[in-house]
Design a protein around this motif. Structure first.
Motif, mmCIF file in Angstrom:
data_model
loop_
_atom_site.group_PDB
_atom_site.id
_atom_site.type_symbol
_atom_site.label_atom_id
_atom_site.label_comp_id
_atom_site.label_asym_id
_atom_site.label_seq_id
_atom_site.Cartn_x
_atom_site.Cartn_y
_atom_site.Cartn_z
ATOM 1 N N TRP A 109 38.516 39.376 38.066
ATOM 2 C CA TRP A 109 39.768 39.468 38.820
ATOM 3 C C TRP A 109 40.878 38.683 38.126
ATOM 4 O O TRP A 109 42.027 39.132 38.050
ATOM 5 C CB TRP A 109 39.567 38.925 40.237
ATOM 6 C CG TRP A 109 38.963 39.892 41.197
ATOM 7 C CD1 TRP A 109 37.677 39.900 41.676
ATOM 8 C CD2 TRP A 109 39.611 41.015 41.810
ATOM 9 N NE1 TRP A 109 37.489 40.947 42.535
ATOM 10 C CE2 TRP A 109 38.663 41.645 42.643
ATOM 11 C CE3 TRP A 109 40.895 41.534 41.740
ATOM 12 C CZ2 TRP A 109 38.968 42.775 43.396
ATOM 13 C CZ3 TRP A 109 41.209 42.668 42.487
ATOM 14 C CH2 TRP A 109 40.250 43.272 43.311
ATOM 15 N N THR A 110 40.528 37.507 37.627
ATOM 16 C CA THR A 110 41.521 36.668 36.946
ATOM 17 C C THR A 110 42.049 37.360 35.695
ATOM 18 O O THR A 110 43.257 37.377 35.441
ATOM 19 C CB THR A 110 40.904 35.312 36.570
ATOM 20 O OG1 THR A 110 40.364 34.692 37.744
ATOM 21 C CG2 THR A 110 41.946 34.389 35.951
ATOM 22 N N ALA A 111 41.130 37.903 34.901
ATOM 23 C CA ALA A 111 41.531 38.582 33.671
ATOM 24 C C ALA A 111 42.411 39.791 33.981
ATOM 25 O O ALA A 111 43.395 40.059 33.272
ATOM 26 C CB ALA A 111 40.293 39.020 32.887
ATOM 27 N N LEU A 112 42.092 40.511 35.054
ATOM 28 C CA LEU A 112 42.880 41.688 35.436
ATOM 29 C C LEU A 112 44.307 41.297 35.826
ATOM 30 O O LEU A 112 45.288 41.874 35.322
ATOM 31 C CB LEU A 112 42.201 42.409 36.598
ATOM 32 C CG LEU A 112 42.966 43.596 37.205
ATOM 33 C CD1 LEU A 112 43.134 44.704 36.170
ATOM 34 C CD2 LEU A 112 42.259 44.121 38.446
ATOM 35 N N ILE A 113 44.439 40.314 36.715
ATOM 36 C CA ILE A 113 45.769 39.928 37.197
ATOM 37 C C ILE A 113 46.587 39.282 36.085
ATOM 38 O O ILE A 113 47.776 39.591 35.901
ATOM 39 C CB ILE A 113 45.636 38.982 38.405
ATOM 40 C CG1 ILE A 113 44.968 39.722 39.572
ATOM 41 C CG2 ILE A 113 47.008 38.454 38.833
ATOM 42 C CD1 ILE A 113 44.652 38.843 40.760
ATOM 43 N N CYS A 114 45.960 38.383 35.321
ATOM 44 C CA CYS A 114 46.685 37.743 34.214
ATOM 45 C C CYS A 114 47.045 38.754 33.133
ATOM 46 O O CYS A 114 48.133 38.693 32.550
ATOM 47 C CB CYS A 114 45.847 36.611 33.613
ATOM 48 S SG CYS A 114 45.801 35.126 34.614
ATOM 49 N N LEU B 234 53.972 36.382 37.170
ATOM 50 C CA LEU B 234 54.445 37.108 35.990
ATOM 51 C C LEU B 234 54.533 38.601 36.258
ATOM 52 O O LEU B 234 55.450 39.283 35.784
ATOM 53 C CB LEU B 234 53.506 36.849 34.809
ATOM 54 C CG LEU B 234 53.480 35.437 34.225
ATOM 55 C CD1 LEU B 234 52.363 35.319 33.185
ATOM 56 C CD2 LEU B 234 54.825 35.077 33.603
ATOM 57 N N LEU B 235 53.584 39.114 37.020
ATOM 58 C CA LEU B 235 53.548 40.558 37.290
ATOM 59 C C LEU B 235 54.701 40.995 38.176
ATOM 60 O O LEU B 235 55.356 42.010 37.906
ATOM 61 C CB LEU B 235 52.214 40.917 37.949
ATOM 62 C CG LEU B 235 52.010 42.375 38.351
ATOM 63 C CD1 LEU B 235 52.063 43.289 37.130
ATOM 64 C CD2 LEU B 235 50.685 42.540 39.081
ATOM 65 N N THR B 236 54.961 40.255 39.231
ATOM 66 C CA THR B 236 55.991 40.661 40.185
ATOM 67 C C THR B 236 57.380 40.137 39.812
ATOM 68 O O THR B 236 58.386 40.750 40.177
ATOM 69 C CB THR B 236 55.649 40.151 41.598
ATOM 70 O OG1 THR B 236 55.644 38.717 41.592
ATOM 71 C CG2 THR B 236 54.283 40.662 42.032
ATOM 72 N N LEU C 171 44.059 27.690 47.474
ATOM 73 C CA LEU C 171 45.315 28.284 47.938
ATOM 74 C C LEU C 171 46.513 27.653 47.239
ATOM 75 O O LEU C 171 47.384 28.365 46.704
ATOM 76 C CB LEU C 171 45.440 28.114 49.453
ATOM 77 C CG LEU C 171 46.787 28.502 50.074
ATOM 78 C CD1 LEU C 171 47.105 29.972 49.821
ATOM 79 C CD2 LEU C 171 46.810 28.194 51.564
ATOM 80 N N PHE C 172 46.561 26.332 47.208
ATOM 81 C CA PHE C 172 47.740 25.665 46.658
ATOM 82 C C PHE C 172 47.753 25.688 45.129
ATOM 83 O O PHE C 172 48.827 25.620 44.525
ATOM 84 C CB PHE C 172 47.838 24.239 47.193
ATOM 85 C CG PHE C 172 48.399 24.178 48.589
ATOM 86 C CD1 PHE C 172 49.754 24.023 48.798
ATOM 87 C CD2 PHE C 172 47.574 24.319 49.688
ATOM 88 C CE1 PHE C 172 50.284 23.996 50.079
ATOM 89 C CE2 PHE C 172 48.078 24.290 50.979
ATOM 90 C CZ PHE C 172 49.445 24.125 51.179
ATOM 91 N N ALA C 173 46.594 25.807 44.501
ATOM 92 C CA ALA C 173 46.577 26.005 43.052
ATOM 93 C C ALA C 173 47.199 27.358 42.712
ATOM 94 O O ALA C 173 47.978 27.484 41.754
ATOM 95 C CB ALA C 173 45.145 25.930 42.519
ATOM 96 N N ALA C 174 46.862 28.382 43.514
ATOM 97 C CA ALA C 174 47.458 29.703 43.307
ATOM 98 C C ALA C 174 48.961 29.670 43.574
ATOM 99 O O ALA C 174 49.751 30.276 42.834
ATOM 100 C CB ALA C 174 46.778 30.733 44.210
ATOM 101 N N LEU C 175 49.367 28.950 44.619
ATOM 102 C CA LEU C 175 50.793 28.855 44.926
ATOM 103 C C LEU C 175 51.551 28.130 43.822
ATOM 104 O O LEU C 175 52.681 28.498 43.491
ATOM 105 C CB LEU C 175 51.002 28.137 46.262
ATOM 106 C CG LEU C 175 50.541 28.894 47.509
ATOM 107 C CD1 LEU C 175 50.784 28.057 48.757
ATOM 108 C CD2 LEU C 175 51.238 30.244 47.627
ATOM 109 N N LEU D 199 45.301 30.475 37.684
ATOM 110 C CA LEU D 199 45.629 31.540 36.741
ATOM 111 C C LEU D 199 46.013 32.825 37.463
ATOM 112 O O LEU D 199 46.943 33.524 37.055
ATOM 113 C CB LEU D 199 44.441 31.797 35.814
ATOM 114 C CG LEU D 199 44.236 30.802 34.675
ATOM 115 C CD1 LEU D 199 42.917 31.082 33.955
ATOM 116 C CD2 LEU D 199 45.395 30.863 33.689
ATOM 117 N N MET D 200 45.294 33.152 38.545
ATOM 118 C CA MET D 200 45.638 34.360 39.297
ATOM 119 C C MET D 200 47.028 34.249 39.910
ATOM 120 O O MET D 200 47.792 35.221 39.923
ATOM 121 C CB MET D 200 44.582 34.624 40.379
ATOM 122 C CG MET D 200 43.301 35.237 39.846
ATOM 123 S SD MET D 200 42.194 35.856 41.145
ATOM 124 C CE MET D 200 41.413 34.333 41.661
#
Length: 261
Positions: A243-248, A169-171, A70-74, A162-163
């Motif tokens: 999933w990671t490749a898609l979001i990144c 970056l996306l939002t 969770l905190f890595a994503a944050l 990465l996600m």
């Protein structure tokens, strides 16, 4: 590229959020080993002692790993989204030859700090397991399984960082992305899974990123025959990597095409 990475690390280390985000999983890691004591006593009466000690150690580590992911994503979200919030991304783009180098440096930084969080928390968790949980079996039979769980945890932490960075970056929004992640991990995925199960599409629910994460982490060990996970290696890590490749990929594309003013 080296100069960009140096600049990114200096930028992160010059702010406080990188260590503030690491406090919660480290604190939980300090106490997760103590959870192995009652679990170990229960499991020894149900299964073999060797597997009980291995499973208890894995469960203790999993409590801390849940917060690490969770905190890595944050961290990834804050590291990328705050650039748009404070308009510092404009300066970064104007002082480099292209946007790709800046994006790559930010993703690399997210990976580095996601791995750092995970290494510290795993070390602290295993220390408490050795101190309070009695360690692993005396013959070392469970050491390989726990090591595999720790290695899979590092892989998953890297992908979640990465996600998070890709979502930022996306939002282009820190607050929106943080809200999305904190809502999705504990509640959103559970709700979507229940809806899919109700529609008779439960197999799709097993492919959601949260479930794939735990399949990735815990199907690396030799589970008892009566335990039949829905997704195993290498399908689980490949799905999470997808999933990671898609979001990144979407975040990279959006950042390259977004008007920066």
């Amino acid at each position: 590229m080296t100069a960009l990475l140096t600049a990114e690390f200096r930028k992160v280390l010059g702010l406080r959020y990188w260590w503030i985000l690491g406090i919660a999983p480290v604190v939980v890691g300090l106490f997760s080993g103590a959870l192995t004591l009652p679990i170990l006593g229960t499991l020894e009466s149900l299964v073999g002692e060797s597997f009980a000690e291995t499973a208890a150690a894995a469960i203790g580590v999993s409590v801390a790993l849940a917060l690490v992911f969770l905190f890595a994503a944050l961290f990834g979200v804050v590291n990328t989204g705050s650039e748009f919030q404070h308009r510092t991304i404009v300066t970064s783009f104007l002082t480099t030859r292209g946007r790709d180098g800046v994006i790559a440096a930010k993703l690399t930084t997210a990976v580095a700090f996601g791995l750092l969080y995970c290494v510290v928390v795993e070390a602290v968790s295993m220390l408490t397991i050795l101190m309070f949980g009695g360690g692993l079996a005396g013959d070392g039979s469970g050491a390989g399984s726990v090591a595999a769980v720790l290695g899979a945890g590092l892989f998953a932490a890297m992908l979640w960082a990465l996600m998070g960075a890709g979502l930022g970056l996306l939002t282009g929004s820190t607050a929106g992305s943080v809200l999305a992640i904190t809502a999705w991990i504990p509640f959103g995925e559970l709700i979507v899974s229940l809806i899919l199960d109700g529609l008779g599409a439960g197999a799709l629910a097993r492919l959601l990123p949260g479930q794939l994460t735990w399949y990735t982490v815990f199907t690396v060990i030799d589970l008892p025959e009566e335990v039949d996970p829905a997704v195993t290696w290498p399908a689980a890590p490949l799905g999470l990597l997808g999933w990671t490749a898609l979001i990144c990929g979407l975040g990279w594309w959006r950042t390259r095409t977004r008007d920066i003013v």
